[in-house]
Each structure stands twice: as structure tokens, then as C-alpha cells.
Enzyme design. Structure first.
Site, PDB file in Angstrom:
ATOM      1  N   GLN A 101     -26.982  10.568  20.557  1.00 38.74           N
ATOM      2  CA  GLN A 101     -25.565  10.702  20.862  1.00 38.74           C
ATOM      3  C   GLN A 101     -24.770   9.600  20.167  1.00 38.74           C
ATOM      4  OE1 GLN A 101     -24.547  11.207  24.981  1.00 38.74           O
ATOM      5  NE2 GLN A 101     -22.448  11.719  24.460  1.00 38.74           N
ATOM      6  N   PHE A 102     -24.286   9.921  18.975  1.00 37.51           N
ATOM      7  CA  PHE A 102     -23.544   8.935  18.185  1.00 37.51           C
ATOM      8  C   PHE A 102     -22.253   8.505  18.868  1.00 37.51           C
ATOM      9  CE2 PHE A 102     -21.590  12.861  16.800  1.00 37.51           C
ATOM     10  CZ  PHE A 102     -20.267  12.536  16.565  1.00 37.51           C
ATOM     11  N   THR A 103     -21.716   9.319  19.782  1.00 39.15           N
ATOM     12  CA  THR A 103     -20.451   8.980  20.424  1.00 39.15           C
ATOM     13  C   THR A 103     -20.561   7.769  21.353  1.00 39.15           C
ATOM     14  OG1 THR A 103     -20.826  10.574  22.205  1.00 39.15           O
ATOM     15  CG2 THR A 103     -19.601  11.358  20.274  1.00 39.15           C
TER      16      THR A 103
END
Length: 150
Positions: free
Chosen positions: A78-80
Site C-alpha cells: 500500500q504505497f498510500t
């Protein structure tokens, strides 16, 4: 590396309507990777994850680790998690590692976690549009940043 750990009674990941991962009691772990992350970050986090005493013991006190409780794991990229919201209302993801850096580190993280847990873990698919379902148990949600370990 930044992770969000959620203790779950059950969790699953679906991609395009197909369930690709499913567990009962255990942890759903979201992982965000930056360019500066290394094997040292992976090792430290994996050790922390399996030994973190967040499962209830026989008295209902959070005193049991993932390893001791024999819980399962779903690991989801999850890059966010590395979103910057300092300016304006649109988050910036400039700190998140690009796939050429992030994918190998994600795979190493998965392999290391399996090794220290001594059992297979389930995953989503890196970069895919995933639907994650979970029943948070507690609720227990913990955020750990490997850069804040001192």
C-alpha cells in the site's frame, strides 16, 4: 518501511471479483515502501511483527504474540501509507518507492516474514486494484515505521 497491523478475526483480498487471499484469526498487514528501505528494515519489522504481544492470553489480556497464537497473515502492499498531505488537498506519493525498487523489497519482506513465522503467508497482488475485507478484532490497529526504531 511503514506498516499498519490490524488484528483480525477474518480478512480477505479480492482482485476483479476473485478472492486471492483469505484468513481467519491473525493479522492483516499493510506495507508501504520508500527508496531508503533495506534488508535491515525488513528484518527489524518482521521480528517486531511476530513477537508483538497483541493477542489475548488465557485471561483475555493482550500478552500473546502472533507466533505463539499461531495466527495467519495477509500482507498487502500500500504505497498510500507514505502520502504527504502538507500542501493542498490532493495527497502526494512522491516518497513512495517506484515499482522497480518496491517490488523486490516487498517480495523480500514476504519471504522473510514467512521464514520467521515458519509458515506460509498470503498476499494481495502488488499494484493491483484490490478489495480488502476485514473484521478488526478489538479493534487493534498498530502503525510501525522502521525509521522510528531508535
Amino acid at each position: 518501511m511503514k506498516i499498519v497491523i490490524q488484528r483480525v478475526s477474518e480478512a480477505s483480498v479480492s482482485i476483479e471479483g476473485n478472492r486471492v487471499a483469505e484468513i481467519g484469526k491473525g493479522l492483516l498487514i499493510l506495507v508501504g515502501i520508500v527508496n531508503e528501505d533495506t534488508q535491515e528494515d525488513i528484518n527489524w519489522l518482521c521480528n517486531k511483527i511476530i513477537n508483538l504481544r497483541i493477542f489475548p492470553d488465557e485471561n483475555g489480556v493482550m500478552n500473546t504474540s502472533l507466533k505463539a497464537s499461531k495466527g495467519d497473515v495477509i500482507l498487502v502492499s500500500q504505497f498510500t501509507l507514505h502520502a504527504s498531505t502538507k500542501k493542498g488537498n490532493r495527497p502526494s506519493y512522491i516518497k513512495a518507492a517506484k515499482p522497480d525498487v518496491a517490488i523486490p523489497l516487498y517480495e523480500k519482506f514476504k519471504e522473510r516474514l514467512q521464514d520467521v513465522l515458519e509458515k506460509p503467508i498470503q498476499t494481495g497482488m502488488f499494484g493491483a486494484d484490490m478489495k480488502v475485507r476485514l473484521l478488526n478484532d478489538g479493534p487493534v490497529t498498530i502503525i510501525i515505521d522502521s525509521k522510528n526504531r531508535d
